[in-house]
Write a protein that holds these residues in place. Sequence first.
Motif, PDB file in Angstrom:
ATOM      1  N   VAL A   5       2.818 -11.034   2.615  1.00 24.56           N
ATOM      2  CA  VAL A   5       3.414 -10.066   1.575  1.00 24.56           C
ATOM      3  C   VAL A   5       2.527 -10.198   0.445  1.00 24.56           C
ATOM      4  N   LEU A   6       1.645 -11.138   0.088  1.00 23.88           N
ATOM      5  CA  LEU A   6       0.852 -11.220  -1.216  1.00 23.88           C
ATOM      6  C   LEU A   6      -0.359 -10.172  -0.950  1.00 23.88           C
ATOM      7  N   GLU A   7      -0.707 -10.577   0.450  1.00 23.51           N
ATOM      8  CA  GLU A   7      -2.045  -9.758   0.650  1.00 23.51           C
ATOM      9  C   GLU A   7      -1.671  -7.982   0.797  1.00 23.51           C
ATOM     10  N   ILE A   8      -0.422  -7.691   1.243  1.00 15.16           N
ATOM     11  CA  ILE A   8      -0.106  -6.184   1.165  1.00 15.16           C
ATOM     12  C   ILE A   8       0.161  -5.988  -0.252  1.00 15.16           C
ATOM     13  N   GLN A   9       0.763  -6.642  -0.962  1.00 15.14           N
ATOM     14  CA  GLN A   9       0.805  -6.273  -2.548  1.00 15.14           C
ATOM     15  C   GLN A   9      -0.495  -6.061  -3.199  1.00 15.14           C
ATOM     16  N   ARG A  10      -1.227  -6.851  -2.885  1.00 18.48           N
ATOM     17  CA  ARG A  10      -2.609  -6.618  -3.567  1.00 18.48           C
ATOM     18  C   ARG A  10      -3.356  -5.233  -3.183  1.00 18.48           C
ATOM     19  N   SER A  11      -3.208  -5.047  -1.681  1.00 22.86           N
ATOM     20  CA  SER A  11      -3.546  -3.856  -0.966  1.00 22.86           C
ATOM     21  C   SER A  11      -2.700  -2.631  -2.006  1.00 22.86           C
ATOM     22  N   ILE A  12      -1.498  -2.573  -2.013  1.00 21.05           N
ATOM     23  CA  ILE A  12      -0.728  -1.535  -2.704  1.00 21.05           C
ATOM     24  C   ILE A  12      -1.141  -1.340  -4.179  1.00 21.05           C
ATOM     25  N   ASP A  13      -1.519  -2.492  -4.584  1.00 19.04           N
ATOM     26  CA  ASP A  13      -2.256  -2.155  -6.194  1.00 19.04           C
ATOM     27  C   ASP A  13      -3.251  -1.330  -6.215  1.00 19.04           C
ATOM     28  N   ILE A  14      -4.242  -1.795  -5.370  1.00 17.76           N
ATOM     29  CA  ILE A  14      -5.617  -1.244  -5.045  1.00 17.76           C
ATOM     30  C   ILE A  14      -5.246   0.318  -4.874  1.00 17.76           C
ATOM     31  N   HIS A  15      -4.283   0.684  -3.994  1.00 18.93           N
ATOM     32  CA  HIS A  15      -4.042   1.924  -3.560  1.00 18.93           C
ATOM     33  C   HIS A  15      -3.591   2.731  -4.648  1.00 18.93           C
ATOM     34  N   ASN A  16      -2.580   2.086  -5.508  1.00 21.44           N
ATOM     35  CA  ASN A  16      -2.121   3.006  -6.601  1.00 21.44           C
ATOM     36  C   ASN A  16      -3.142   3.027  -7.617  1.00 21.44           C
ATOM     37  N   LEU A  17      -3.864   2.205  -8.094  1.00 21.61           N
ATOM     38  CA  LEU A  17      -5.096   2.284  -8.836  1.00 21.61           C
ATOM     39  C   LEU A  17      -5.948   3.499  -8.493  1.00 21.61           C
ATOM     40  N   LYS A  18      -6.217   3.548  -7.185  1.00 24.68           N
ATOM     41  CA  LYS A  18      -7.065   4.739  -6.647  1.00 24.68           C
ATOM     42  C   LYS A  18      -6.070   6.172  -7.078  1.00 24.68           C
ATOM     43  N   ARG A  19      -4.724   6.079  -6.569  1.00 25.75           N
ATOM     44  CA  ARG A  19      -4.028   7.195  -6.852  1.00 25.75           C
ATOM     45  C   ARG A  19      -4.073   7.793  -8.449  1.00 25.75           C
ATOM     46  N   LEU A  20      -4.078   6.780  -9.179  1.00 22.48           N
ATOM     47  CA  LEU A  20      -3.992   7.221 -10.763  1.00 22.48           C
ATOM     48  C   LEU A  20      -5.400   7.720 -11.027  1.00 22.48           C
TER      49      LEU A  20
END
Length: 210
Positions: free
Chosen positions: A72-87
């Motif tokens: 879950v922590l690994e996926i959450q970190r991945s989500i954070d990176i994707h959201n940063l790139k989306r912004l």
Amino acid sequence: MGLLSQILLPFQGQRLIEWFNDLTELWHDTAPIKPSDTSSPQGLTQWVHYKNFVVWHLEERVRKGDLSPEKVLEIQRSIDIHNLKRLEAMEQIDIWIENVLVSAGIRPGKEVEVNSETIGSIVDRLSILTLKIFHLNERTNADNTTNEEKQEIILRKNILLEQRTDVAAALDRLLLEYRQAKKRHCVYRQFKIYNDPNFHWEDYLHPAKE
């Protein structure tokens, strides 16, 4: 003015809805595809939708509740990176719009009102709404969906469809106001400071005890 309207056509509301619909349907049958060119309007909008698509399905994976805390922590970190790139993609859309308007000689003064949302943020909203509507349709057609659930889903979907239509119309109206210099375009940095290594937020939120 006519030429400028053609240049901005990829950001026309209904065209974007159709584009996001096509991508969503295709990617559910195959896999999400990164744009080959993120400097063009189509590439930038695809980049935003790609990131939203990936984040949506990563969050679905977490919600299943069958993952270890480490996963879950690994996926959450991945989500954070994707959201940063989306912004960043949203910001690049706004930079592209700014360059087009300046090249066309449209430079309204400081007295002209700035819109509360930029083109990039509205594109992002249309992307997310399209994903919501698609997955509601999926749920409606699922074999285990009861009639009562279907009625509730249809109600929600109709509200989202109306909202998406209104957002698309607001996008078209804003583009017209930019062309007419009735609104002033402004590029704002899409800061997401908790992902910025310069801030050391963990140290701020959980200071070491002396």
